[in-house]
Design an enzyme around this catalytic site. Structure first.
Site, PDB file in Angstrom:
ATOM      1  N   MET A  97      32.134  37.482  43.687  1.00  0.00           N
ATOM      2  CA  MET A  97      33.099  38.382  43.046  1.00  0.00           C
ATOM      3  C   MET A  97      34.493  37.774  42.944  1.00  0.00           C
ATOM      4  O   MET A  97      35.487  38.492  42.894  1.00  0.00           O
ATOM      5  CB  MET A  97      33.143  39.719  43.797  1.00  0.00           C
ATOM      6  CG  MET A  97      31.792  40.407  43.897  1.00  0.00           C
ATOM      7  SD  MET A  97      30.985  40.676  42.297  1.00  0.00           S
ATOM      8  CE  MET A  97      31.964  42.027  41.672  1.00  0.00           C
ATOM      9  N   LEU A 100      36.688  32.190  39.101  1.00  0.00           N
ATOM     10  CA  LEU A 100      36.874  30.748  39.275  1.00  0.00           C
ATOM     11  C   LEU A 100      37.793  30.222  38.169  1.00  0.00           C
ATOM     12  O   LEU A 100      37.648  30.605  37.000  1.00  0.00           O
ATOM     13  CB  LEU A 100      35.518  30.043  39.226  1.00  0.00           C
ATOM     14  CG  LEU A 100      34.594  30.410  40.396  1.00  0.00           C
ATOM     15  CD1 LEU A 100      33.153  30.010  40.101  1.00  0.00           C
ATOM     16  CD2 LEU A 100      35.082  29.766  41.692  1.00  0.00           C
ATOM     17  N   ASN A 114      25.706  32.555  36.253  1.00  0.00           N
ATOM     18  CA  ASN A 114      26.107  33.827  36.865  1.00  0.00           C
ATOM     19  C   ASN A 114      25.110  34.919  36.509  1.00  0.00           C
ATOM     20  O   ASN A 114      24.504  34.894  35.436  1.00  0.00           O
ATOM     21  CB  ASN A 114      27.489  34.212  36.305  1.00  0.00           C
ATOM     22  CG  ASN A 114      28.018  35.507  36.877  1.00  0.00           C
ATOM     23  OD1 ASN A 114      27.980  35.734  38.088  1.00  0.00           O
ATOM     24  ND2 ASN A 114      28.516  36.387  36.014  1.00  0.00           N
ATOM     25  N   HIS A 116      25.266  38.962  35.821  1.00  0.00           N
ATOM     26  CA  HIS A 116      26.235  40.032  35.596  1.00  0.00           C
ATOM     27  C   HIS A 116      25.463  41.328  35.336  1.00  0.00           C
ATOM     28  O   HIS A 116      24.500  41.332  34.558  1.00  0.00           O
ATOM     29  CB  HIS A 116      27.139  39.704  34.408  1.00  0.00           C
ATOM     30  CG  HIS A 116      28.169  40.750  34.149  1.00  0.00           C
ATOM     31  ND1 HIS A 116      29.312  40.856  34.923  1.00  0.00           N
ATOM     32  CD2 HIS A 116      28.231  41.762  33.246  1.00  0.00           C
ATOM     33  CE1 HIS A 116      30.034  41.886  34.489  1.00  0.00           C
ATOM     34  NE2 HIS A 116      29.399  42.451  33.474  1.00  0.00           N
TER      35      HIS A 116
HETATM   36  C1  GAR Z   1      24.821  42.434  41.626  1.00  0.00           C
HETATM   37  O1  GAR Z   1      24.579  43.645  40.990  1.00  0.00           O
HETATM   38  C2  GAR Z   1      25.397  41.438  40.652  1.00  0.00           C
HETATM   39  O2  GAR Z   1      24.891  41.537  39.360  1.00  0.00           O
HETATM   40  C3  GAR Z   1      26.859  41.811  40.687  1.00  0.00           C
HETATM   41  O3  GAR Z   1      27.130  42.090  42.031  1.00  0.00           O
HETATM   42  C4  GAR Z   1      25.938  42.581  42.650  1.00  0.00           C
HETATM   43  C5  GAR Z   1      25.695  41.759  43.885  1.00  0.00           C
HETATM   44  O4  GAR Z   1      24.607  42.270  44.609  1.00  0.00           O
HETATM   45  N1  GAR Z   1      27.681  40.757  40.182  1.00  0.00           N
HETATM   46  C6  GAR Z   1      28.817  40.984  39.525  1.00  0.00           C
HETATM   47  O5  GAR Z   1      29.252  42.081  39.317  1.00  0.00           O
HETATM   48  C7  GAR Z   1      29.518  39.725  39.044  1.00  0.00           C
HETATM   49  N2  GAR Z   1      30.550  40.047  38.112  1.00  0.00           N
HETATM   50  P1  GAR Z   1      23.889  41.360  45.690  1.00  0.00           P
HETATM   51  O6  GAR Z   1      24.994  40.823  46.604  1.00  0.00           O
HETATM   52  O7  GAR Z   1      22.986  42.292  46.423  1.00  0.00           O
HETATM   53  O8  GAR Z   1      23.168  40.265  44.978  1.00  0.00           O
END
Ligand code: GAR
Length: 223
Positions: A97, A100, A114, A116
């Site tokens: 999160m 970069l 990534n 998303h």
């Molecule tokens: C996931 O839903 C991922 O898609 C999102 O954070 C969550 C992490 O869950 N990523 C973002 O929002 C990136 N912009 P996790 O730690 O259980 O994998």
């Protein structure tokens, strides 16, 4: 060095919290004996639950807390040095999160991927489930894509789609999407390990012999 399927793919996984996508990737590597070497798991938060899980699995996991660095550039430089020493073929952002910087992205151009939680280019940024509900879309999803210096933007490798219920909450929608995220990210890792993912000159992605790069959650609702 160009990756060829003759040697294991080296991947670095970057997380910030729970790490369920990282777990899905690591579990698939183990269960399917994928030719993948997870050379490091890095969290920008020392207390990330995913970091403890990774250590418990014997994965090389390190905390690189962004708060310990005086600037974004200093953090990016430390992360870059850590990764350069390990020479990963790909850097997988699995719930990472932290934005970069352009120099970092340029340094690893074409090697940072990534996940998303939206069907990009819709709903970049934060609170994607809330954004989807506010717009009244009937389908929501996730996108695995190469990153560019533009946030939540870049060549799309694969997407997964789930239906939206009229009575959904952001949490309910997130919970429906999460298993789809795991499926799409794991499929991407399989393709990478097989050397099948190509970034085309026109900025799109071609996956050799993979006509299907989108998955539909098999949940249909009664009217
Ligand atoms: C996931 O839903 C991922 O898609 C999102 O954070 C969550 C992490 O869950 N990523 C973002 O929002 C990136 N912009 P996790 O730690 O259980 O994998």
């Amino acid at each position: 060095m160009e990756h060829t399927p003759e040697r294991p793919l080296r991947v670095a996984i970057l997380i910030s919290g729970r790490g369920s996508n990282m777990q899905a990737l690591a579990q698939a590597v183990a269960a399917e004996a994928l030719p993948v070497d997870i050379c490091t798991v890095v969290s920008n938060r020392a207390d990330a639950a995913g970091l403890a899980w990774a250590r418990g699995q014997g994965l090389p996991a390190v905390a690189l807390a962004h708060r310990d660095y005086p600037s974004r550039e200093a953090f990016d430089a430390a992360l870059q040095a850590h990764l350069d020493a390990l020479a990963p073929d790909y850097i997988l952002l699995a719930g990472f999160m932290r934005v970069l910087g352009a120099d970092f992205v340029q340094h690893f151009a074409g090697r940072i991927i990534n996940i998303h939680p939206s069907l990009l280019p819709a709903f970049p940024g934060l609170h994607t489930h809330q954004q989807a509900l506010a717009q009244g879309v009937q389908w929501h999803g996730c996108t695995v894509h190469f990153i560019t210096p533009v946030l939540d933007h870049g060549p799309i490798i694969a997407q997964g789609v789930v239906p939206v219920r009229h009575d959904d909450t952001p949490d309910a929608l997130a919970a429906r999407l999460l298993p789809m995220e795991h499926q799409v990210f794991v499929q991407t890792l399989r393709w990478l390990a097989q050397g099948r993912v190509r970034l085309l000159a026109d900025g799109r992605v071609r996956v050799a012999d993979a006509p299907q790069r989108a998955w539909l959650g098999a949940t249909f609702f009664e009217s």
